[in-house]
Enzyme design. Sequence first.
Site, PDB file in Angstrom:
ATOM      1  N   CYS A 238       0.868  -1.185   0.000  1.00  0.00           N
ATOM      2  CA  CYS A 238       0.000   0.000   0.000  1.00  0.00           C
ATOM      3  C   CYS A 238       0.900   1.229   0.000  1.00  0.00           C
ATOM      4  O   CYS A 238       1.650   1.448  -0.939  1.00  0.00           O
ATOM      5  CB  CYS A 238      -0.988  -0.025   1.169  1.00  0.00           C
ATOM      6  N   ARG A 243      -2.295  -1.184   5.442  1.00  0.00           N
ATOM      7  CA  ARG A 243      -3.457  -1.696   4.699  1.00  0.00           C
ATOM      8  C   ARG A 243      -3.114  -3.026   4.023  1.00  0.00           C
ATOM      9  O   ARG A 243      -3.958  -3.927   3.952  1.00  0.00           O
ATOM     10  CB  ARG A 243      -3.907  -0.659   3.655  1.00  0.00           C
TER      11      ARG A 243
END
Length: 280
Positions: A238, A243
């Site tokens: 990410c 994430r």
Amino acid sequence: MSEYAHPEALVDTSWVADHLNDSNVRLIEADEDVLLYEVGHIPGAVKLDWHVDVQNPLSRDFVDQEGLEKLFSKWGITNDTTIVLYGDRNNWYAAYSYWLFTQYGHKNLKLINGGRTKWEAEGRPYTKEVPHYEATTYHAQPADESIRAFRDQVLAGLNDSNVRLIDVRSPQEYSGELLHMVNYPQEGAQRAGHIPGAKNIPWAVTANADGTFKSAEELSEIYKNKDITPDKNIVSYCRIGERSAHTWFVLTRLLGFENVRNYDGSWTEWGSLVRSPIER
């Protein structure tokens, strides 16, 4: 949750409520918004500040084995303690912590399915009281970096037909339309775009509206449609790795994929490297 490959990696809010006074369970709150813990947290939970507690202050890296041992010992955690992680943003940083703690060999790790979002929606209790636990002597194993990807490995994998890159950012970040996430200037890079060949599967598509994970069947379909299958070597990324750690958790713990690594250097590194190839 028995439908998942490793259902033991998740607990629901009812299980947590039943184990608030269990001395062998340690709740850890890891939030993107580091002020949420002071607003209120699940009784007995300790605060993990990702900007401080697990970062090496002199290099862009995590605490070493000794650093993790000191942190866990301070929180009264033993090698037999069941660690239960949760947080905001559908468990971004909770999943990141799970991934990091897995490297150092802690066996009993769980996420609260739905995190803070579900706990709050159900009207369950919060407290502002900060718990204090008797210190222990925790022993971590040397970091197992087989679940972590580094830039040279990612670069080498660009020519490997068995490697699949997953960019879990938003479509706007992936396309190059958005260089900096709003309110996240510290996660910036020199250029916008994505790593060549990466499939865009935003982390959020794996979650229901209440913050819980989608069913195993739904999750499997999401990835299969992008040619992400268990026989491939998969790398998720990410901007800074939180994430993509969420996606790593989904693939390894919920779907049972065995060859998945999280590239925590992610776009803040790749997008600023001299001569690193990008696509838009």
